[in-house]
Design a protein around this motif. Structure first.
Motif, PDB file in Angstrom:
ATOM      1  N   TYR A  21       0.842  -1.183   0.000  1.00 37.93           N
ATOM      2  CA  TYR A  21       0.000   0.000   0.000  1.00 37.93           C
ATOM      3  C   TYR A  21       0.879   1.235   0.000  1.00 37.93           C
ATOM      4  O   TYR A  21       1.963   1.230   0.548  1.00 37.93           O
ATOM      5  CB  TYR A  21      -0.892   0.003   1.246  1.00 37.93           C
ATOM      6  CG  TYR A  21      -1.760  -1.228   1.347  1.00 37.93           C
ATOM      7  CD1 TYR A  21      -2.937  -1.318   0.631  1.00 37.93           C
ATOM      8  CD2 TYR A  21      -1.385  -2.296   2.144  1.00 37.93           C
ATOM      9  CE1 TYR A  21      -3.737  -2.450   0.711  1.00 37.93           C
ATOM     10  CE2 TYR A  21      -2.168  -3.429   2.236  1.00 37.93           C
ATOM     11  CZ  TYR A  21      -3.350  -3.502   1.515  1.00 37.93           C
ATOM     12  OH  TYR A  21      -4.128  -4.607   1.596  1.00 37.93           O
ATOM     13  N   GLU A  22       0.369   2.303  -0.589  1.00 37.82           N
ATOM     14  CA  GLU A  22       1.097   3.551  -0.645  1.00 37.82           C
ATOM     15  C   GLU A  22       0.298   4.642   0.051  1.00 37.82           C
ATOM     16  O   GLU A  22      -0.940   4.636   0.009  1.00 37.82           O
ATOM     17  CB  GLU A  22       1.354   3.941  -2.096  1.00 37.82           C
ATOM     18  CG  GLU A  22       2.271   2.975  -2.815  1.00 37.82           C
ATOM     19  CD  GLU A  22       2.583   3.418  -4.227  1.00 37.82           C
ATOM     20  OE1 GLU A  22       2.499   4.626  -4.510  1.00 37.82           O
ATOM     21  OE2 GLU A  22       2.923   2.552  -5.039  1.00 37.82           O
ATOM     22  N   GLU A  23       0.998   5.572   0.667  1.00 40.26           N
ATOM     23  CA  GLU A  23       0.360   6.691   1.343  1.00 40.26           C
ATOM     24  C   GLU A  23      -0.592   7.409   0.386  1.00 40.26           C
ATOM     25  O   GLU A  23      -0.252   7.692  -0.752  1.00 40.26           O
ATOM     26  CB  GLU A  23       1.427   7.665   1.839  1.00 40.26           C
ATOM     27  CG  GLU A  23       0.873   8.868   2.538  1.00 40.26           C
ATOM     28  CD  GLU A  23       1.952   9.824   3.009  1.00 40.26           C
ATOM     29  OE1 GLU A  23       1.603  10.949   3.356  1.00 40.26           O
ATOM     30  OE2 GLU A  23       3.141   9.432   3.035  1.00 40.26           O
ATOM     31  N   GLU A  25      -3.191   6.216  -1.037  1.00 44.84           N
ATOM     32  CA  GLU A  25      -3.899   5.299  -1.933  1.00 44.84           C
ATOM     33  C   GLU A  25      -5.323   5.074  -1.432  1.00 44.84           C
ATOM     34  O   GLU A  25      -5.574   4.961  -0.241  1.00 44.84           O
ATOM     35  CB  GLU A  25      -3.145   3.967  -1.990  1.00 44.84           C
ATOM     36  CG  GLU A  25      -3.748   2.956  -2.926  1.00 44.84           C
ATOM     37  CD  GLU A  25      -2.938   1.670  -3.003  1.00 44.84           C
ATOM     38  OE1 GLU A  25      -3.313   0.818  -3.801  1.00 44.84           O
ATOM     39  OE2 GLU A  25      -1.928   1.529  -2.280  1.00 44.84           O
ATOM     40  N   LYS A  26      -6.271   5.025  -2.355  1.00 46.98           N
ATOM     41  CA  LYS A  26      -7.666   4.761  -2.018  1.00 46.98           C
ATOM     42  C   LYS A  26      -8.073   3.416  -2.613  1.00 46.98           C
ATOM     43  O   LYS A  26      -7.835   3.161  -3.790  1.00 46.98           O
ATOM     44  CB  LYS A  26      -8.568   5.874  -2.527  1.00 46.98           C
ATOM     45  CG  LYS A  26      -8.345   7.184  -1.800  1.00 46.98           C
ATOM     46  CD  LYS A  26      -9.294   8.250  -2.298  1.00 46.98           C
ATOM     47  CE  LYS A  26      -9.053   9.547  -1.539  1.00 46.98           C
ATOM     48  NZ  LYS A  26      -9.889  10.627  -2.065  1.00 46.98           N
ATOM     49  N   ILE A  27      -8.678   2.572  -1.768  1.00 47.47           N
ATOM     50  CA  ILE A  27      -9.028   1.216  -2.173  1.00 47.47           C
ATOM     51  C   ILE A  27     -10.511   0.984  -1.891  1.00 47.47           C
ATOM     52  O   ILE A  27     -10.992   1.252  -0.781  1.00 47.47           O
ATOM     53  CB  ILE A  27      -8.188   0.189  -1.388  1.00 47.47           C
ATOM     54  CG1 ILE A  27      -6.705   0.456  -1.619  1.00 47.47           C
ATOM     55  CG2 ILE A  27      -8.558  -1.236  -1.783  1.00 47.47           C
ATOM     56  CD1 ILE A  27      -5.805  -0.214  -0.621  1.00 47.47           C
ATOM     57  N   LYS A  46      -8.278  -4.854  -2.784  1.00 47.79           N
ATOM     58  CA  LYS A  46      -6.850  -5.150  -2.866  1.00 47.79           C
ATOM     59  C   LYS A  46      -6.413  -5.591  -1.470  1.00 47.79           C
ATOM     60  O   LYS A  46      -6.284  -4.782  -0.583  1.00 47.79           O
ATOM     61  CB  LYS A  46      -6.082  -3.892  -3.276  1.00 47.79           C
ATOM     62  CG  LYS A  46      -4.590  -4.059  -3.281  1.00 47.79           C
ATOM     63  CD  LYS A  46      -3.900  -2.737  -3.589  1.00 47.79           C
ATOM     64  CE  LYS A  46      -2.405  -2.905  -3.518  1.00 47.79           C
ATOM     65  NZ  LYS A  46      -1.714  -1.640  -3.752  1.00 47.79           N
ATOM     66  N   GLU A  93      -8.759   4.874   2.672  1.00 47.96           N
ATOM     67  CA  GLU A  93      -7.619   5.702   2.278  1.00 47.96           C
ATOM     68  C   GLU A  93      -6.453   5.416   3.218  1.00 47.96           C
ATOM     69  O   GLU A  93      -6.570   5.552   4.430  1.00 47.96           O
ATOM     70  CB  GLU A  93      -7.961   7.190   2.320  1.00 47.96           C
ATOM     71  CG  GLU A  93      -6.812   8.054   1.858  1.00 47.96           C
ATOM     72  CD  GLU A  93      -7.145   9.533   1.826  1.00 47.96           C
ATOM     73  OE1 GLU A  93      -6.186  10.330   1.745  1.00 47.96           O
ATOM     74  OE2 GLU A  93      -8.328   9.905   1.894  1.00 47.96           O
TER      75      GLU A  93
END
Length: 115
Positions: A21-23, A25-27, A46, A93
């Motif tokens: 995961y990246e700062e 990022e919205k899933i 994800k 997020e």
């Protein structure tokens, strides 16, 4: 040589199954369960099922193993269950820190386009 190939394959397979995961990022996710007023379980598109500790929300304890139920805790949990019924579509997020000391996923939760 066979052992090296086996180890390489195991590492490769485990890497394929893990999510990074990246700062910011919205899933997309679906609500599975509301644990209490500031903790929910979601099924993320994800990464599968995760328990989230919701950032920017702090409610009185209702399920802490070492603390009694605090005043207004049950009311906060009830409100969260009404707002987040099972199966509700939400967006998770990612923040800068991924997990807390209880291995809960730390995140902001967007509901109906708002957080």
């Amino acid at each position: 040589m066979k052992r090296c190939i086996f180890l390489f394959m195991m590492v490769l397979l485990s890497a394929c199954g893990s999510s990074t995961y990246e700062e910011g990022e919205k899933i997309k996710a679906d609500i599975v369960d509301v644990v209490d007023g500031d903790t929910v379980t979601v099924d993320m598109d994800k990464g599968g099922e995760e328990t989230l500790r919701l950032l920017l929300i702090d409610t009185p304890e209702t399920v802490h193993p070492d603390e009694p139920v605090q005043p207004y805790g049950p009311k906060a949990s009830k409100y969260a269950k009404e707002l987040l019924p099972e199966g509700k579509d939400v967006t998770v997020e990612i923040d800068t820190t991924i997990r807390d000391d209880y291995d809960r996923f730390l995140a902001y939760l967007w509901v109906d386009g708002k957080w």
